[in-house]
Design an enzyme around this catalytic site. Sequence first.
Site, PDB file in Angstrom:
ATOM      1  N   GLU A 102      -9.773  12.628   7.686  1.00  0.00           N
ATOM      2  CA  GLU A 102      -9.660  13.955   7.079  1.00  0.00           C
ATOM      3  C   GLU A 102     -11.010  14.681   7.051  1.00  0.00           C
ATOM      4  OE1 GLU A 102      -7.727  11.621   3.790  1.00  0.00           O
ATOM      5  OE2 GLU A 102      -7.056  13.648   3.292  1.00  0.00           O
ATOM      6  N   GLN A 113      -3.065   2.945  14.869  1.00  0.00           N
ATOM      7  CA  GLN A 113      -2.033   3.483  13.970  1.00  0.00           C
ATOM      8  C   GLN A 113      -1.199   4.573  14.653  1.00  0.00           C
ATOM      9  OE1 GLN A 113      -3.771   5.096  10.393  1.00  0.00           O
ATOM     10  NE2 GLN A 113      -1.825   5.687   9.483  1.00  0.00           N
ATOM     11  N   ARG A 128      -7.360   4.202  13.352  1.00  0.00           N
ATOM     12  CA  ARG A 128      -6.494   5.375  13.560  1.00  0.00           C
ATOM     13  C   ARG A 128      -5.863   5.419  14.940  1.00  0.00           C
ATOM     14  NH1 ARG A 128      -5.623   6.246   8.416  1.00  0.00           N
ATOM     15  NH2 ARG A 128      -7.526   6.761   7.285  1.00  0.00           N
ATOM     16  N   HIS A 168      -3.981  14.023   0.678  1.00  0.00           N
ATOM     17  CA  HIS A 168      -4.130  13.135   1.836  1.00  0.00           C
ATOM     18  C   HIS A 168      -2.889  13.200   2.729  1.00  0.00           C
ATOM     19  CE1 HIS A 168      -5.055   9.609   4.269  1.00  0.00           C
ATOM     20  NE2 HIS A 168      -3.894   9.084   3.926  1.00  0.00           N
ATOM     21  N   THR A 225      -8.776  -5.504   3.928  1.00  0.00           N
ATOM     22  CA  THR A 225      -8.729  -4.584   2.797  1.00  0.00           C
ATOM     23  C   THR A 225      -9.753  -5.096   1.805  1.00  0.00           C
ATOM     24  OG1 THR A 225      -6.370  -4.224   3.156  1.00  0.00           O
ATOM     25  CG2 THR A 225      -7.240  -3.636   0.982  1.00  0.00           C
ATOM     26  N   GLU A 282     -10.322   4.061   3.857  1.00  0.00           N
ATOM     27  CA  GLU A 282      -9.462   4.826   2.951  1.00  0.00           C
ATOM     28  C   GLU A 282      -9.889   4.491   1.530  1.00  0.00           C
ATOM     29  OE1 GLU A 282      -5.292   4.292   3.930  1.00  0.00           O
ATOM     30  OE2 GLU A 282      -5.439   5.863   5.465  1.00  0.00           O
ATOM     31  N   ASP A 323      -8.958   0.502   2.186  1.00  0.00           N
ATOM     32  CA  ASP A 323      -7.936   0.123   3.165  1.00  0.00           C
ATOM     33  C   ASP A 323      -8.455   0.506   4.554  1.00  0.00           C
ATOM     34  OD1 ASP A 323      -5.585  -0.415   4.530  1.00  0.00           O
ATOM     35  OD2 ASP A 323      -4.639   1.477   3.950  1.00  0.00           O
ATOM     36  N   LYS A 337      -3.709  -1.668   9.970  1.00  0.00           N
ATOM     37  CA  LYS A 337      -4.169  -1.867   8.597  1.00  0.00           C
ATOM     38  C   LYS A 337      -4.209  -3.339   8.224  1.00  0.00           C
ATOM     39  CE  LYS A 337      -3.019   2.696   7.296  1.00  0.00           C
ATOM     40  NZ  LYS A 337      -3.923   3.437   6.429  1.00  0.00           N
ATOM     41  N   GLU A 371      -9.251   4.112  -2.129  1.00  0.00           N
ATOM     42  CA  GLU A 371      -8.051   3.921  -2.953  1.00  0.00           C
ATOM     43  C   GLU A 371      -8.421   3.171  -4.233  1.00  0.00           C
ATOM     44  OE1 GLU A 371      -4.547   2.462  -1.011  1.00  0.00           O
ATOM     45  OE2 GLU A 371      -5.190   3.165   0.972  1.00  0.00           O
ATOM     46  N   ASP A 421       0.842  -1.193   0.000  1.00  0.00           N
ATOM     47  CA  ASP A 421       0.000   0.000   0.000  1.00  0.00           C
ATOM     48  C   ASP A 421       0.878   1.243   0.000  1.00  0.00           C
ATOM     49  OD1 ASP A 421      -2.477   1.283  -0.074  1.00  0.00           O
ATOM     50  OD2 ASP A 421      -2.522   1.512   2.100  1.00  0.00           O
TER      51      ASP A 421
HETATM   52 CA    CA Z   1      -3.829   3.247   2.690  1.00  0.00          CA
END
Ligand code: CA
Length: 418
Positions: free
Chosen positions: A360, A237, A234, A132, A254, A198, A230, A250, A200, A125
């Site tokens: 975000e 993380q 948080r 971002h 996915t 996420e 993904d 993560k 993607e 990834d």
């Molecule tokens: Ca990602």
Amino acid sequence: MTLRKSWLSSANVDGTDFPLNNLPYGVFSPPGKAPRCGVAIGDQVLDVATLEEQGILVTGDTPICRRPSWNTLMNRGPVTWLRFRDQLTTLMSEGAAARSDVEAHLYPLSSVLLQLPFTVSEYTDFYAGRHHATNVGTMFRGAENALPPNWLHMPIGYNGRASSVVVSGTPIRRPWGQVKGADQPQPAFMPSRRFDLELELGAIVGTPSQGPVSVDEADAMIFGYVLLNDWSARDIQAWEYQPLGPFQAKATATTISPWIVTAAALEEFRVHTPERQVPLLPYLADTGPMLYDLNLSVTLAPSGKAATTITATNYREMYYSAAQQLAHHSSSGCPMRTGDLLGSGTISGADKHSRGSLLELSWGGKEPLTLDSGETRSFLEDGDTLTLHGYAQGPGYRIGFGECSGTVVPALANPFMR
Ligand code: CA
């Protein structure tokens, strides 16, 4: 190019994701039967395994389609990919002589079960969206240090887990993990409270490589693309990510969309990467348009409630193309395999409503979103269904990806209570 007309009327309907111009590849089980390769067209899926067995689709001595993955075709390379796609186009075109032979091999999409369309060899990834990276960096390290010093020079990434990749529709279990707030003296092991998505795009490696490949070679190795979510915890993380990057945050799951949209189908939607702030080293330099103009959006539906569109953006916002990511990935001599999946990194646009994650969109939880149902969200709640949508818009047709969806289910009571 305009709409290529098919004898299958649902493939010519305005707004369908799967016109004849698309022909995306998936793996499906007809009712009561074993999984095999299929191609979506209109509201149907074409059983290419039985077409191949009856010699209507000619693929050579080793069968390609009677398996639960497209890796065999992916491994053969661009000449075979093109020949295969051309045959499908001919068989499904308006006025095709083979129509009566082909019709018996169609199943309504609504009647079949879809699986992962390919065997994921490895999963990497990236972090290649500038908006971002700037947003997250600003939240985590302040505006002055938002972009890491290497960011404008290379596409940075981490090696994820192929085992975590699941097909659209698979329920997503809220993870447990080690969490430590800034004001807490000790970490705690608990269910994530800041579980996120996420948005993607996933690029799929077709032909394998040994040793470094150029950007042009990398571009030719890519078989196709899928939507990719993904899922990211948080709170886990924030505590674990330094210095080796994301790990358990993560690794839960996915999700990818069930149809591989081929690079061939997207060819006329190529666009250039944004202007370079600093020149790239020659091995990464742009050699042509290698991004795609793809409209992307995400809907969030709380349990039992209508969905709200929470963001809308475009793949052209990426700073690095998948070809540049693949070239960089191989630059150390790292062998790349058929079935390697490369996540683009979160695709956020410049304005607030085009951000590709709740982190975000809610600015770290400080500005919760209000959904159409009146509920608010900073991060995901149990029962929330997240769905990614994507398409390229041509004149009179679209190349759609289908849906990439997952529902968050509650964390286990305690994973270590046995
Ligand atoms: Ca990602």
